[in-house]
Scaffold this motif. Structure first.
Motif, PDB file in Angstrom:
ATOM      1  N   GLY A  63       0.821  -1.202   0.000  1.00  0.00           N
ATOM      2  CA  GLY A  63       0.000   0.000   0.000  1.00  0.00           C
ATOM      3  C   GLY A  63       0.858   1.255   0.000  1.00  0.00           C
ATOM      4  N   PRO A  64       0.240   2.426  -0.169  1.00  0.00           N
ATOM      5  CA  PRO A  64       1.004   3.666  -0.315  1.00  0.00           C
ATOM      6  C   PRO A  64       1.852   4.039   0.905  1.00  0.00           C
ATOM      7  CG  PRO A  64      -1.371   4.109  -0.275  1.00  0.00           C
ATOM      8  CD  PRO A  64      -1.193   2.624  -0.323  1.00  0.00           C
ATOM      9  N   ALA A  65       1.321   3.909   2.125  1.00  0.00           N
ATOM     10  CA  ALA A  65       2.094   4.295   3.323  1.00  0.00           C
ATOM     11  C   ALA A  65       3.312   3.397   3.491  1.00  0.00           C
ATOM     12  CB  ALA A  65       1.211   4.244   4.560  1.00  0.00           C
ATOM     13  N   ALA A  66       3.101   2.084   3.400  1.00  0.00           N
ATOM     14  CA  ALA A  66       4.223   1.156   3.554  1.00  0.00           C
ATOM     15  C   ALA A  66       5.218   1.311   2.403  1.00  0.00           C
ATOM     16  CB  ALA A  66       3.711  -0.273   3.651  1.00  0.00           C
ATOM     17  N   ALA A  67       4.737   1.594   1.197  1.00  0.00           N
ATOM     18  CA  ALA A  67       5.627   1.773   0.039  1.00  0.00           C
ATOM     19  C   ALA A  67       6.611   2.912   0.282  1.00  0.00           C
ATOM     20  CB  ALA A  67       4.800   2.029  -1.230  1.00  0.00           C
ATOM     21  N   ARG A  68       6.124   4.008   0.872  1.00  0.00           N
ATOM     22  CA  ARG A  68       7.011   5.147   1.183  1.00  0.00           C
ATOM     23  C   ARG A  68       8.099   4.728   2.167  1.00  0.00           C
ATOM     24  NH1 ARG A  68       2.147   7.711   1.376  1.00  0.00           N
ATOM     25  NH2 ARG A  68       2.133   7.778   3.647  1.00  0.00           N
ATOM     26  N   HIS A  69       7.736   3.978   3.190  1.00  0.00           N
ATOM     27  CA  HIS A  69       8.701   3.582   4.213  1.00  0.00           C
ATOM     28  C   HIS A  69       9.662   2.499   3.726  1.00  0.00           C
ATOM     29  CE1 HIS A  69       7.171   5.958   7.525  1.00  0.00           C
ATOM     30  NE2 HIS A  69       5.939   5.585   7.204  1.00  0.00           N
ATOM     31  N   LEU A  70       9.192   1.625   2.844  1.00  0.00           N
ATOM     32  CA  LEU A  70      10.012   0.502   2.397  1.00  0.00           C
ATOM     33  C   LEU A  70      10.738   0.773   1.079  1.00  0.00           C
ATOM     34  CD1 LEU A  70       7.611  -2.430   3.355  1.00  0.00           C
ATOM     35  CD2 LEU A  70       9.576  -1.533   4.636  1.00  0.00           C
ATOM     36  N   HIS A  71      10.483   1.959   0.501  1.00  0.00           N
ATOM     37  CA  HIS A  71      11.168   2.382  -0.729  1.00  0.00           C
ATOM     38  C   HIS A  71      10.976   1.395  -1.877  1.00  0.00           C
ATOM     39  CE1 HIS A  71      12.920   5.300   1.969  1.00  0.00           C
ATOM     40  NE2 HIS A  71      13.485   4.336   2.670  1.00  0.00           N
TER      41      HIS A  71
END
Length: 171
Positions: A110-118
């Motif tokens: 998802g978008p939030a996890a994508a930002r954190h996991l690059h």
């Protein structure tokens, strides 16, 4: 002597892997409906939302959001979760966890996890949903972890006497 329930990070460290934790957020918030149901709270109750990113093999690998019910949350809110596991903090606060119920499913980033996991949104991941219970069967933590499937795998050993499950790095 209490036997601590081990977390994913505890399991990885026991296997000799180095895992670093960064706290991405920590706040007492009104619990959303899903958390109210999982922790058996009253609508409108607040809980501690603890957001962490786990680095494994030098790269972000796990985005984890834990909700901890109050008043337990008030006793652990200021702990240094970069150095102490949530289960250790609970034990130090006098909370004995007896068991956890966990489901691990395939999912998409998802978008939030994508930002954190690059990683790009929509990448394949493993999604862990876990509820942790105290000795009296009170749900104390609702945990949601998004795990990059490219970095982690689940290993099982099955026998007539039961099953053993461990997390590990992908080969």
């Amino acid at each position: 002597m209490h036997i601590l329930l081990r977390s994913l990070v505890d399991d990885l460290r026991k296997q000799g892997h180095e895992v670093c934790t960064a706290v991405a957020g920590r706040a007492v918030r009104r619990a959303p409906a899903r958390i109210v149901a999982e922790l058996r709270l009253r609508p409108g109750d607040t809980a501690l939302r603890l957001e962490r990113v786990r680095e494994f093999a030098g790269r972000p690998a796990v985005h984890q959001v834990s909700w901890i019910r109050r008043p337990v949350a008030d006793r652990i809110r200021d702990r240094d979760f970069t150095a102490v596991s949530l289960y250790t903090a609970l034990a130090d606060a006098g909370v004995t966890v007896a068991r956890a119920s966990e489901v691990v499913r395939p999912g998409l980033l998802g978008p939030a996890a994508a930002r954190h996991l690059h990683k790009p949104q929509g990448s394949p991941v493993l999604v862990s949903s876990r509820i942790t219970y105290t000795l009296d069967a009170t749900p104390v933590v609702s945990d949601h972890a998004t795990i990059l499937g490219s970095m982690m795998e689940i290993r099982t050993e099955r026998a007539a006497t039961g099953i053993s499950l461990t997390w590990g790095a992908t080969s």
